[in-house]
Scaffold this motif. Structure first.
Motif, PDB file in Angstrom:
ATOM      1  N   UNK A 164       0.768  -1.252   0.059  1.00 43.45           N
ATOM      2  CA  UNK A 164       0.028  -0.033  -0.011  1.00 43.45           C
ATOM      3  C   UNK A 164       0.932   1.419  -0.143  1.00 43.45           C
ATOM      4  N   UNK A 165       2.020   1.079   0.402  1.00 45.26           N
ATOM      5  CA  UNK A 165       2.873   2.264   0.593  1.00 45.26           C
ATOM      6  C   UNK A 165       3.983   2.420  -0.324  1.00 45.26           C
ATOM      7  N   UNK A 166       4.421   1.420  -1.084  1.00 43.15           N
ATOM      8  CA  UNK A 166       5.446   1.223  -2.135  1.00 43.15           C
ATOM      9  C   UNK A 166       4.891   1.955  -3.272  1.00 43.15           C
ATOM     10  N   UNK A 167       5.519   3.357  -3.605  1.00 37.02           N
ATOM     11  CA  UNK A 167       4.710   4.121  -4.786  1.00 37.02           C
ATOM     12  C   UNK A 167       5.219   3.716  -6.083  1.00 37.02           C
ATOM     13  N   UNK A 168       4.411   2.867  -6.572  1.00 40.15           N
ATOM     14  CA  UNK A 168       4.656   2.080  -7.997  1.00 40.15           C
ATOM     15  C   UNK A 168       3.656   3.146  -8.989  1.00 40.15           C
ATOM     16  N   UNK A 169       4.506   3.557  -9.919  1.00 36.11           N
ATOM     17  CA  UNK A 169       3.780   4.428 -10.937  1.00 36.11           C
ATOM     18  C   UNK A 169       3.566   5.704 -10.534  1.00 36.11           C
ATOM     19  N   UNK A 170       3.811   6.114  -9.364  1.00 40.77           N
ATOM     20  CA  UNK A 170       3.455   7.667  -8.902  1.00 40.77           C
ATOM     21  C   UNK A 170       2.059   7.713  -8.167  1.00 40.77           C
ATOM     22  N   UNK A 171       1.845   8.706  -7.385  1.00 39.64           N
ATOM     23  CA  UNK A 171       0.910   9.217  -6.340  1.00 39.64           C
ATOM     24  C   UNK A 171      -0.547   8.704  -7.324  1.00 39.64           C
ATOM     25  N   UNK A 172      -0.676   9.109  -8.426  1.00 40.50           N
ATOM     26  CA  UNK A 172      -2.049   9.091  -9.134  1.00 40.50           C
ATOM     27  C   UNK A 172      -2.381   7.726  -9.381  1.00 40.50           C
ATOM     28  N   UNK A 173      -1.314   6.970 -10.045  1.00 46.71           N
ATOM     29  CA  UNK A 173      -1.361   5.569 -10.014  1.00 46.71           C
ATOM     30  C   UNK A 173      -1.770   4.896  -8.615  1.00 46.71           C
ATOM     31  N   UNK A 174      -1.112   5.124  -7.788  1.00 46.09           N
ATOM     32  CA  UNK A 174      -1.250   4.355  -6.597  1.00 46.09           C
ATOM     33  C   UNK A 174      -2.517   4.664  -5.878  1.00 46.09           C
ATOM     34  N   UNK A 175      -3.185   5.983  -6.074  1.00 43.65           N
ATOM     35  CA  UNK A 175      -4.476   6.479  -5.447  1.00 43.65           C
ATOM     36  C   UNK A 175      -5.329   5.426  -6.191  1.00 43.65           C
ATOM     37  N   UNK A 176      -5.341   5.382  -7.759  1.00 42.56           N
ATOM     38  CA  UNK A 176      -6.203   4.698  -8.428  1.00 42.56           C
ATOM     39  C   UNK A 176      -6.082   3.176  -8.157  1.00 42.56           C
ATOM     40  N   UNK A 177      -5.033   2.690  -7.793  1.00 46.96           N
ATOM     41  CA  UNK A 177      -4.911   1.184  -7.365  1.00 46.96           C
ATOM     42  C   UNK A 177      -5.485   1.048  -6.127  1.00 46.96           C
ATOM     43  N   UNK A 178      -5.252   1.826  -5.187  1.00 47.87           N
ATOM     44  CA  UNK A 178      -6.022   1.560  -3.981  1.00 47.87           C
ATOM     45  C   UNK A 178      -7.545   1.641  -4.003  1.00 47.87           C
ATOM     46  N   UNK A 179      -8.122   2.591  -4.759  1.00 51.49           N
ATOM     47  CA  UNK A 179      -9.426   2.846  -5.325  1.00 51.49           C
ATOM     48  C   UNK A 179      -9.962   1.675  -5.717  1.00 51.49           C
ATOM     49  N   UNK A 180      -9.072   1.009  -6.492  1.00 47.60           N
ATOM     50  CA  UNK A 180      -9.482  -0.174  -7.327  1.00 47.60           C
ATOM     51  C   UNK A 180      -9.745  -1.315  -6.184  1.00 47.60           C
ATOM     52  N   UNK A 181      -8.952  -1.346  -5.445  1.00 45.30           N
ATOM     53  CA  UNK A 181      -9.042  -2.484  -4.317  1.00 45.30           C
ATOM     54  C   UNK A 181     -10.230  -2.206  -3.545  1.00 45.30           C
TER      55      UNK A 181
END
Length: 274
Positions: A164-181
């Motif tokens: 959840x913390x490892x920033x893969x693809x940048x902040x926007x990509x991570x926010x989208x990934x966590x929202x997807x979860x």
């Protein structure tokens, strides 16, 4: 552009797709540009696909099948094309994954492939190799379609909090990934638990792994590795990994508490910037 007559249909699924597309187009007495106009793309793109220089997308294939009235001929070939985009050593696992009734996954540092967004998948797959990245991302996303089937497998994922913390693809990509979860919060067949940092030593420290269960066939264990993973149906290994997974689920946060942690990290760490 190479002579399309030199294309060997038996060389690969992509070659076979290209030769079939050309055969069907010529049978319909359409030029490249005429077919392109029907499916909203350029004749040049169709030419590249006919010569196996470009991998077709699902949407392109669906439009072509409709335009040429092929009754899904190319879509059936396209599924083979997508499978061929996976690494050779991974294909046996992917084929079994598509047949499993239950999938249990533990990932210590990344989001499981079946739950990745396109942006996150692109970042993970492109770390060491950019070649054919678009095609490899498409193949990974295509695997996810098993979760949308009328009778999907039960998918249980335990994810290390580090993912959840490892920033893969940048902040926007991570926010989208966590929202997807979080979008799976009310999903009947997908359950997500997070192994928190506070759990300390736990049963997953030796590494990530998956367990596949089937209606009639023996269970399979797949261990992650830097290169080819290790897959086995050895009863003792399956029994040991199943016990390890039971301990992981017991030590992880509940599904509800996991969703709350994911939402909190999403807002605290990846809040949208003005």
């Amino acid at each position: 552009m190479p002579n399309i007559r030199e294309l060997d249909p038996g060389a690969s699924p992509l070659n076979f797709y290209g030769s079939e597309l050309r055969r069907l187009r010529l049978a319909a007495q359409l030029t490249l540009d005429e077919l392109g106009a029907k499916v909203y793309c350029t004749g040049s793109l169709i030419g590249q696909i006919e010569t196996a220089r470009k991998v077709p997308t699902r949407e392109f294939t669906e439009r072509i099948d409709t335009a040429l009235g092929t009754d899904g001929t190319l879509m059936r070939v396209w599924e083979l094309v997508m499978r061929s985009q996976l690494p050779g050593w991974f294909r046996p696992y992917a084929e079994l994954e598509a047949k499993a009734t239950h999938i249990y996954s533990f990932e210590a540092q990344v989001v499981p492939g079946l739950l990745q967004t396109p942006e996150y998948a692109r970042a993970t797959l492109g770390v060491m190799q950019q070649k054919r990245l678009v095609e490899r991302v498409a193949a990974r996303l295509e695997r996810q379609r098993i979760l949308d089937r009328e009778e999907p497998p039960v998918f249980w994922a335990v994810i290390g909090e580090a993912a959840l913390h490892q920033q893969i693809g940048g902040p926007k990509a991570m926010r989208g990934q966590l929202a997807h979860l979080l979008s799976f919060r009310d999903h009947d067949w997908v359950q997500i638990q997070v192994m928190p940092f506070t759990a300390g030593a736990h049963a997953g420290l030796p590494g990530s792994f998956k367990i596949l269960r089937f209606e009639k066939d023996p269970d399979i264990v797949y261990d992650e590795a830097y290169g080819p993973g290790h897959m086995t149906a050895n009863p003792q290994e399956v029994k040991g990994r199943s016990l390890r997974y039971d301990h992981l689920r017991a030590a992880a946060l509940s599904v509800e508490d996991s969703a709350e942690l994911i939402a909190r990290v999403m807002e605290d760490r990846y809040a949208e910037q003005a």
